[in-house]
Design an enzyme around this catalytic site. Structure first.
Site, PDB file in Angstrom:
ATOM      1  CG  HIS A   1      41.724  66.905  52.460  1.00 17.74           C
ATOM      2  ND1 HIS A   1      42.191  67.628  53.533  1.00 17.74           N
ATOM      3  CD2 HIS A   1      40.590  66.292  52.895  1.00 17.74           C
ATOM      4  CE1 HIS A   1      41.386  67.462  54.559  1.00 17.74           C
ATOM      5  NE2 HIS A   1      40.403  66.647  54.196  1.00 17.74           N
TER       6      HIS A   1
ATOM      7  CD  GLN B   1      42.856  71.232  43.737  1.00 15.25           C
ATOM      8  OE1 GLN B   1      44.004  71.491  44.068  1.00 15.25           O
ATOM      9  NE2 GLN B   1      42.570  70.681  42.586  1.00 15.25           N
ATOM     10  N   PRO B   2      44.040  69.500  48.045  1.00 16.30           N
ATOM     11  CG  PRO B   2      46.340  69.152  47.694  1.00 16.30           C
ATOM     12  CD  PRO B   2      45.000  69.145  46.977  1.00 16.30           C
ATOM     13  CB  SER B   3      45.028  72.772  52.971  1.00 16.62           C
ATOM     14  OG  SER B   3      45.730  71.821  53.728  1.00 16.62           O
TER      15      SER B   3
ATOM     16  CG  HIS C   1      55.077  67.657  50.571  1.00 18.60           C
ATOM     17  ND1 HIS C   1      56.359  67.701  50.045  1.00 18.60           N
ATOM     18  CD2 HIS C   1      55.050  66.581  51.399  1.00 18.60           C
ATOM     19  CE1 HIS C   1      57.067  66.704  50.543  1.00 18.60           C
ATOM     20  NE2 HIS C   1      56.285  66.002  51.372  1.00 18.60           N
TER      21      HIS C   1
ATOM     22  CG  HIS D   1      49.200  66.248  53.403  1.00 17.26           C
ATOM     23  ND1 HIS D   1      49.298  67.053  52.275  1.00 17.26           N
ATOM     24  CD2 HIS D   1      48.005  66.581  53.972  1.00 17.26           C
ATOM     25  CE1 HIS D   1      48.240  67.809  52.168  1.00 17.26           C
ATOM     26  NE2 HIS D   1      47.418  67.544  53.185  1.00 17.26           N
ATOM     27  CB  VAL D   2      48.091  60.076  54.277  1.00 19.47           C
ATOM     28  CG1 VAL D   2      46.895  59.176  54.598  1.00 19.47           C
ATOM     29  CG2 VAL D   2      48.625  59.771  52.871  1.00 19.47           C
TER      30      VAL D   2
END
Length: 299
Positions: free
Chosen positions: A230, A232-234, A237, A239-240
């Site tokens: 993602h 932006q990621p939530s 750190h 992660h996939v």
């Protein structure tokens, strides 16, 4: 957590707390999210209907009560009241919830943001450094202080290793809505923007070993998987996400999801691809980062 940070931070309120009287409850009826004020703490309660499983259909059809709503020729609609044991609601609680948690789960209008490499350095990165959620829950997983019994696979290598475990969105009762998260052991990679060619061994390792582990555990081949990051990621750190192709997982749309295979290929072609590339992502109306883009005249 999904795939969200707040969801993974959430713990169910223990019995001694659940007896507290609710002072205020305000429902957002369109998305099933409720803000609840306990006697001395605010909490976010997330209610989700559990998936209908094939192995429960016999009980569902034989034990439910049907009420006819409409019939027209060969078409009819009913209200179905399922048996008690098939009428569960998955409930996730974030307590105590910060204002950021509460805003995260409120229904809001979204806007598509265009972020250049320069915008990231001058707007997004400073905001992330000041506002990001705590990553302690991530470190708890990596250090086996929490969720150790949920780990499906682990490569312990500190540079290219990762842990693979089910996302809280998946109840693990059927592979049709399979959803797992690979969390890198390596710390300090916040998002796509930090990725360079030096991280290719890590990404390739997650891609290949993640698919192998899912095949061995769930008998699901790589051709039936959607593997993506993602932006932006939530949470910041690396992660996939691994989901079953055909399952419309939250956040799998083109405005946010980047296929890991594409990410690897882009970095192989240009080691600074994600440092300079203009990226697009949705932000909600009350997101602080959206305000920063507006203040900078970028939206």
């Amino acid at each position: 957590m999904s795939e969200t940070a707040a969801k993974r931070e959430a713990n169910w309120v223990e019995s001694e707390n659940s007896s507290r009287k609710v002072k205020r409850a305000k429902a957002d009826e369109d998305n099933g999210h409720f803000k609840i004020m306990f006697a001395d703490k605010e909490a976010v309660v997330i209610l989700e209907k559990t998936p209908i499983r094939e192995d429960t259909l016999a009980d569902l059809f034989s034990g439910s009560v049907l009420k006819l709503e409409m019939k027209n020729d060969i078409y009819s609609t009913y209200r179905l009241q399922a048996p008690h044991h098939l009428n569960e609601i998955k409930t996730t609680v974030v307590c105590p919830a910060t204002e950021k948690h509460i805003k995260k789960y409120q229904r809001q209008e979204s806007f598509l943001v265009e972020e250049t490499g320069e915008d990231y350095e001058s707007i997004t990165l400073p905001y992330i450094q000041q506002q990001s959620f705590s990553l302690q829950w991530v470190y708890n997983i990596l250090e086996k202080n929490a969720e150790a019994d949920r780990i499906v696979f682990e490569d312990p290598d500190p540079k290219v290793g990762f842990v693979l475990l089910p996302d809280f969105k998946w109840d693990q009762k059927q592979v049709d809505d399979l959803y797992l998260i690979a969390i890198a052991h390596c710390r300090g990679i916040r998002s796509l923007r930090d990725l360079k060619s030096e991280h290719l061994p890590l990404l390739q390792n997650i891609f290949e070993k993640g698919k192998e582990a899912i095949m061995q555990r769930y008998n699901l081949p790589a051709s039936k998987l959607r593997v993506y990051l993602h932006y932006q990621p939530s949470y910041y750190h690396l992660h996939v996400h691994f989901t079953k192709l055909g399952y419309e997982a939250p956040g799998c749309g083109v405005e946010r999801a980047h296929l890991l295979a594409d990410v690897i290929q882009n970095l192989q072609s240009d080691f600074q691809y994600y440092k300079t590339r203009t990226l697009y992502f949705p932000l909600r109306a009350e997101d602080g980062l959206l305000s920063k883009f507006k203040e900078s005249g970028k939206l």
